[in-house]
Design an enzyme around this catalytic site. Structure first.
Site, short mmCIF file in Angstrom:
data_model
loop_
_atom_site.label_atom_id
_atom_site.label_comp_id
_atom_site.label_asym_id
_atom_site.label_seq_id
_atom_site.Cartn_x
_atom_site.Cartn_y
_atom_site.Cartn_z
N HIS A 1 -2.10 -2.73 0.80
CA HIS A 1 -3.31 -3.55 0.77
C HIS A 1 -3.99 -3.51 2.12
O HIS A 1 -3.34 -3.43 3.16
CB HIS A 1 -3.00 -4.99 0.36
CG HIS A 1 -1.87 -5.62 1.10
ND1 HIS A 1 -0.55 -5.36 0.82
CD2 HIS A 1 -1.86 -6.50 2.13
CE1 HIS A 1 0.23 -6.06 1.62
NE2 HIS A 1 -0.54 -6.75 2.43
N ASP B 1 -7.79 -13.41 -0.41
CA ASP B 1 -6.41 -13.75 -0.01
C ASP B 1 -6.14 -15.21 -0.34
O ASP B 1 -6.99 -16.08 -0.16
CB ASP B 1 -6.23 -13.49 1.49
CG ASP B 1 -4.77 -13.47 1.88
OD1 ASP B 1 -4.25 -12.39 2.19
OD2 ASP B 1 -4.14 -14.56 1.88
N HIS C 1 -6.46 -5.71 4.44
CA HIS C 1 -7.08 -7.02 4.67
C HIS C 1 -8.49 -6.77 5.22
O HIS C 1 -8.65 -6.07 6.22
CB HIS C 1 -6.31 -7.82 5.73
CG HIS C 1 -4.91 -8.18 5.35
ND1 HIS C 1 -4.55 -9.44 4.94
CD2 HIS C 1 -3.75 -7.45 5.35
CE1 HIS C 1 -3.24 -9.49 4.70
NE2 HIS C 1 -2.73 -8.29 4.94
N ASN D 1 -0.88 -4.09 7.34
CA ASN D 1 0.47 -4.29 7.83
C ASN D 1 1.39 -3.32 7.08
O ASN D 1 1.28 -3.18 5.86
CB ASN D 1 0.91 -5.74 7.59
CG ASN D 1 0.01 -6.72 8.33
OD1 ASN D 1 -0.40 -6.46 9.46
ND2 ASN D 1 -0.33 -7.82 7.69
N GLY E 1 5.06 -6.36 9.71
CA GLY E 1 4.80 -7.70 9.16
C GLY E 1 4.32 -7.69 7.73
O GLY E 1 3.75 -8.68 7.26
N GLN E 2 4.54 -6.59 7.01
CA GLN E 2 4.11 -6.53 5.61
C GLN E 2 5.04 -7.38 4.75
O GLN E 2 6.26 -7.26 4.83
CB GLN E 2 4.13 -5.08 5.11
CG GLN E 2 3.64 -4.93 3.68
CD GLN E 2 3.61 -3.46 3.22
OE1 GLN E 2 4.03 -2.57 3.95
NE2 GLN E 2 3.15 -3.24 2.01
#
Ligand code: 5GP
Length: 115
Positions: free
Chosen positions: A104, A33, A106, A91, A97-98
């Site tokens: 994806h 990230d 995390h 998310n 909160g994407q």
């Protein structure tokens, strides 16, 4: 929501934006990230065009879904995370909160995470 092929992860997948790929197979790529929240913070994204988890589970084949999640496990293994533990976060959509509209996961670890 229709898939936006201009999103940043689509560009990474197409090789139009650079990234430090740490893992790749037929189902996914994984890369660190840009703004890590934990000592280990890697993103795993499917190669197919899916906006989020809901889109993925609705449209992907069972083989793609199983293959992708097996790959997430391989990434965690490669990062040496299973022994001490780690967290997977997805998310989903606006309320989740994407920010980037390509599915994806995390992979977060490298320290004891708060509950
Ligand atoms: P979301 O909030 O959509 O679940 O998370 C998107 C993540 O993508 C954020 O943690 C953000 O730091 C990361 N990110 C955004 N743009 C880039 C990029 O260009 N490269 C990388 N490696 N990560 C990115």
């Amino acid at each position: 929501m229709a898939y936006d092929s201009d999103n940043v992860f689509a560009k990474i997948l197409r090789g139009e934006l650079p990234t430090n790929k740490i893992y790749e197979d037929e189902y996914c790529i994984a890369f660190p990230d840009l703004n890590p929240k934990t000592p280990v913070h890697v993103l795993v994204i499917p190669k197919g065009e899916y906006t989020d988890f809901s889109d993925f589970t609705a449209r992907a084949t069972p083989a793609e879904i199983a293959g992708f999640f097996k790959s997430v496990g391989k990434v965690a293994q490669q990062l040496g995370l299973p022994e001490k533990g780690y967290r997977l976060v997805m998310n989903i959509g606006h309320d989740g909160g994407q920010v980037v509209p390509h599915l994806h996961v995390h992979v977060l670890g490298g320290k004891k995470l708060p509950v």
